[in-house]
Design an enzyme around this catalytic site. Structure first.
Site, PDB file in Angstrom:
ATOM      1  N   HIS A  11       0.840  -1.187   0.000  1.00  0.00           N
ATOM      2  CA  HIS A  11       0.000   0.000   0.000  1.00  0.00           C
ATOM      3  C   HIS A  11       0.877   1.238   0.000  1.00  0.00           C
ATOM      4  CE1 HIS A  11      -3.152   2.844   1.031  1.00  0.00           C
ATOM      5  NE2 HIS A  11      -3.974   1.937   0.556  1.00  0.00           N
TER       6      HIS A  11
ATOM      7  N   ASP B 257      -7.912  -5.537  -0.120  1.00  0.00           N
ATOM      8  CA  ASP B 257      -8.405  -6.230  -1.301  1.00  0.00           C
ATOM      9  C   ASP B 257      -8.054  -7.708  -1.317  1.00  0.00           C
ATOM     10  OD1 ASP B 257      -9.684  -4.094  -2.398  1.00  0.00           O
ATOM     11  OD2 ASP B 257      -7.871  -3.310  -3.305  1.00  0.00           O
TER      12      ASP B 257
HETATM   13  N1  CMC Z   1       4.543  -7.368  -4.992  1.00  0.00           N
HETATM   14  C1  CMC Z   1       5.881  -7.339  -5.162  1.00  0.00           C
HETATM   15  N2  CMC Z   1       6.637  -6.237  -4.989  1.00  0.00           N
HETATM   16  C2  CMC Z   1       6.007  -5.111  -4.637  1.00  0.00           C
HETATM   17  C3  CMC Z   1       4.613  -5.059  -4.442  1.00  0.00           C
HETATM   18  C4  CMC Z   1       3.871  -6.242  -4.619  1.00  0.00           C
HETATM   19  N3  CMC Z   1       2.541  -6.265  -4.442  1.00  0.00           N
HETATM   20  N4  CMC Z   1       4.244  -3.805  -4.088  1.00  0.00           N
HETATM   21  C5  CMC Z   1       5.369  -3.091  -4.070  1.00  0.00           C
HETATM   22  N5  CMC Z   1       6.433  -3.870  -4.391  1.00  0.00           N
HETATM   23  C6  CMC Z   1       7.844  -3.457  -4.402  1.00  0.00           C
HETATM   24  C7  CMC Z   1       8.161  -2.631  -5.638  1.00  0.00           C
HETATM   25  O1  CMC Z   1       8.645  -3.443  -6.695  1.00  0.00           O
HETATM   26  C8  CMC Z   1       9.227  -1.695  -5.107  1.00  0.00           C
HETATM   27  O2  CMC Z   1      10.432  -2.388  -5.038  1.00  0.00           O
HETATM   28  P1  CMC Z   1      11.850  -1.580  -5.219  1.00  0.00           P
HETATM   29  O3  CMC Z   1      11.919  -0.615  -4.078  1.00  0.00           O
HETATM   30  O4  CMC Z   1      12.872  -2.668  -5.139  1.00  0.00           O
HETATM   31  O5  CMC Z   1      11.774  -0.926  -6.559  1.00  0.00           O
HETATM   32  C9  CMC Z   1       8.779  -1.414  -3.675  1.00  0.00           C
HETATM   33  O6  CMC Z   1       8.004  -2.576  -3.287  1.00  0.00           O
HETATM   34  C10 CMC Z   1       7.926  -0.169  -3.528  1.00  0.00           C
HETATM   35  O7  CMC Z   1       6.870  -0.260  -4.475  1.00  0.00           O
HETATM   36  P2  CMC Z   1       6.189   0.992  -5.161  1.00  0.00           P
HETATM   37  O8  CMC Z   1       5.500   0.554  -6.410  1.00  0.00           O
HETATM   38  O9  CMC Z   1       7.167   2.121  -5.259  1.00  0.00           O
HETATM   39  O10 CMC Z   1       5.115   1.375  -4.053  1.00  0.00           O
HETATM   40  P3  CMC Z   1       3.838   2.266  -4.265  1.00  0.00           P
HETATM   41  O11 CMC Z   1       3.569   2.895  -2.958  1.00  0.00           O
HETATM   42  O12 CMC Z   1       3.994   3.161  -5.443  1.00  0.00           O
HETATM   43  O13 CMC Z   1       2.713   1.197  -4.650  1.00  0.00           O
HETATM   44  C11 CMC Z   1       0.885  -0.258  -4.604  1.00  0.00           C
HETATM   45  C12 CMC Z   1       1.684   0.807  -3.847  1.00  0.00           C
HETATM   46  C13 CMC Z   1      -0.380  -0.585  -3.817  1.00  0.00           C
HETATM   47  C14 CMC Z   1       0.438   0.294  -5.975  1.00  0.00           C
HETATM   48  C15 CMC Z   1       1.772  -1.517  -4.790  1.00  0.00           C
HETATM   49  O14 CMC Z   1       2.158  -2.040  -3.532  1.00  0.00           O
HETATM   50  C16 CMC Z   1       1.086  -2.598  -5.629  1.00  0.00           C
HETATM   51  O15 CMC Z   1       1.163  -2.546  -6.852  1.00  0.00           O
HETATM   52  N6  CMC Z   1       0.398  -3.594  -4.962  1.00  0.00           N
HETATM   53  C17 CMC Z   1      -0.335  -4.585  -5.679  1.00  0.00           C
HETATM   54  C18 CMC Z   1      -1.676  -4.014  -6.121  1.00  0.00           C
HETATM   55  C19 CMC Z   1      -2.646  -3.856  -4.956  1.00  0.00           C
HETATM   56  O16 CMC Z   1      -2.849  -4.753  -4.164  1.00  0.00           O
HETATM   57  N7  CMC Z   1      -3.323  -2.668  -4.904  1.00  0.00           N
HETATM   58  C20 CMC Z   1      -4.347  -2.386  -3.923  1.00  0.00           C
HETATM   59  C21 CMC Z   1      -3.999  -1.289  -2.989  1.00  0.00           C
HETATM   60  S1  CMC Z   1      -5.132  -1.192  -1.602  1.00  0.00           S
HETATM   61  C22 CMC Z   1      -6.666  -0.764  -2.266  1.00  0.00           C
HETATM   62  C23 CMC Z   1      -6.690   0.533  -2.982  1.00  0.00           C
HETATM   63  O17 CMC Z   1      -6.128   1.523  -2.504  1.00  0.00           O
HETATM   64  O18 CMC Z   1      -7.313   0.590  -4.042  1.00  0.00           O
END
Ligand code: CMC
Length: 429
Positions: free
Chosen positions: A306, A364
């Site tokens: 998240h 989710d």
């Molecule tokens: N699986 C594997 N690696 C992950 C994941 C994941 N689900 N989420 C983040 N990472 C890694 C990412 O690769 C990055 O690694 P590095 O620092 O080595 O480059 C690090 O963790 C930080 O990720 P980020 O993409 O910079 O983090 P963010 O805050 O931009 O993204 C997120 C948040 C929710 C989009 C992401 O965690 C994600 O894509 N999760 C899966 C989709 C998901 O479940 N979304 C629902 C969110 S809750 C409901 C809502 O708000 O709608």
């Protein structure tokens, strides 16, 4: 407001920037005069350090895993309140007394039917249309049916639009579902609760009686409550940006639904369950987890991580408990998808990659499990999220429009394209 300020020094210039304090959470540096005084913009794609507005609706402390609506912690609301009471709280700022609650529930409930002519609108979609596609279209089309609540300068019209959206969204989502499976539409039943009515509109058929199970009704109501608002997330920010131009509420909520659809946001519940199915069996989990750590695979562990919660998602805690109750009630113990979910959660929570990046199951991950057990197809997961989030979008929209300082949202950019060049006629290129 504080009398603190920050000084930015660059190019032999100094710009003094005021620091503002909210009632909770980090202070913000007020950069509104930065461009006029310093001739620079700030750069923050993804808004990781930028507060785009002030708001008194929802507070999140991502490190502590706290989520409050109008000051009330989500776990207390999920245990003691119910969705329509929470709608009142989000919209009006305080919990209602008994008379206010009754009046609010009656008013909202009287708006559950949609204009009969809108039924024809549904029939224009391909019969296998994704319910989210139908919802974006039909909610946008509400502005063509409810002209008497599109004048955003009139607070009464705004209130009526709010009631209409909250009341009609379950009807529209259920109709989108019924249409996609070729069953007749089921009209709303105003004697039922918000959640029970939705279940009935989705699962009843004219040929049989349908009795709503109270445990499933409660679980549905909790899903609505846990998704109701989440401060300035992507879809809410979309609604605010769309509304900032003065567009009508139905068009703006349609924009929010479109944004919610993406797999990084509301589409994650569908993506999470599809991932569990793709994994298939418990033995495949380690290999799948390795793929999600490999950035070139393009895979992520859906339902994990998240932007704000870096400790745990407080909604996921309540949702997990609800999932256990529903699975127990339905006697589901050996479903392979659910076995994969449980084992995946266990392994990921012990894995150094996920621990070090603070990636925990989010709301989710568990909502998909409950909805699957209730009998919803994955294509309905995000529409259900949209039904729930409507009140959040509407409350944030109301807050923004009522603010006399409202301005059109207009971000700036760091231009990286070509410098000025002269047009060359096609035969000379
Ligand atoms: N699986 C594997 N690696 C992950 C994941 C994941 N689900 N989420 C983040 N990472 C890694 C990412 O690769 C990055 O690694 P590095 O620092 O080595 O480059 C690090 O963790 C930080 O990720 P980020 O993409 O910079 O983090 P963010 O805050 O931009 O993204 C997120 C948040 C929710 C989009 C992401 O965690 C994600 O894509 N999760 C899966 C989709 C998901 O479940 N979304 C629902 C969110 S809750 C409901 C809502 O708000 O709608």
């Amino acid at each position: 407001m504080t009398d603190k300020s920050a000084t930015l020094t660059f190019d032999n210039k100094q710009v003094e920037l005021p620091i503002l304090s909210g009632s909770e959470g980090p202070d913000v540096i007020d950069i509104r005069k930065l461009y006029s005084q310093g001739n620079v913009f700030t750069y923050d794609p993804g808004f990781t350090s930028t507060a785009a507005c002030d708001s008194a609706i929802t507070y999140i402390d991502g490190d502590a895993g706290e989520l409050w609506h109008r000051g009330y912690p989500i776990d207390q609301l999920a245990e003691k309140s119910h969705f329509l009471e929470m709608c009142y709280l989000l919209l009006y700022g305080d919990l209602p007394d008994a008379a206010q609650l009754e009046h609010f529930e009656t008013t909202v409930t009287r708006h559950t039917m949609i204009h009969e002519q809108m039924h024809m609108f549904f029939r224009g979609f391909r019969r296998d249309a994704h319910p989210m596609a139908t919802m974006v279209g039909v909610v946008g089309a509400m502005s063509a049916f409810y002209h008497d609540s599109t004048d955003i300068s009139d607070p009464r019209q705004r209130e009526i639009a709010s009631f209409r959206l909250i009341a009609k969204m379950p009807t529209i989502a259920a109709m989108a579902y019924k249409y996609s499976i070729g069953q007749p539409f089921v009209y709303p039943a105003n004697s039922l609760s918000y959640a029970a009515n939705f279940l009935r509109m989705c699962f009843a058929v004219p040929a049989e009686d349908y009795v709503v199970n109270p445990v499933l009704e409660r679980a549905m109501d909790r899903i609505f409550m846990l998704h109701a608002d989440h401060e300035q997330n992507a879809s809410t920010s979309t609604v605010r940006l769309a509304s900032s131009s003065g567009a009508n509420p139905f068009a703006c909520i349609a924009a929010g639904i479109a944004c919610l659809w993406g797999p990084a946001h509301g589409g994650a519940n569908q993506a999470a369950l599809e991932m569990l199915r793709e994994i298939g069996t418990v033995e495949n989990i380690p290999d799948y987890i390795e793929q999600t750590k490999d950035k070139t695979s393009g895979k992520r562990l859906m339902g994990f991580g998240h932007r704000v919660y870096k400790n745990f998602d407080p909604r996921a805690k309540v949702m997990k408990q609800s999932a256990d109750e529903v699975l127990e009630l339905l006697g589901i113990h050996n479903n392979p998808t659910l076995q994969v979910a449980k084992e995946l959660e266990r392994i990921a929570l012990e894995d150094e990659y996920f621990i070090s990046k603070k990636l925990y199951p989010n709301v989710d991950f568990y909502s998909g499990i409950i909805l699957e057990a209730m009998g919803f197809p994955t294509s309905m997961f995000t529409p259900i999220f949209a039904v729930a989030r409507t009140v959040g979008w509407i409350s944030q929209w109301q807050e923004m429009i009522s603010d006399p300082q409202m301005k059109i949202g207009r971000p700036r950019q760091l231009y990286t394209g070509p410098g000025r060049r002269d047009y060359v006629d096609v035969e000379r290129r």
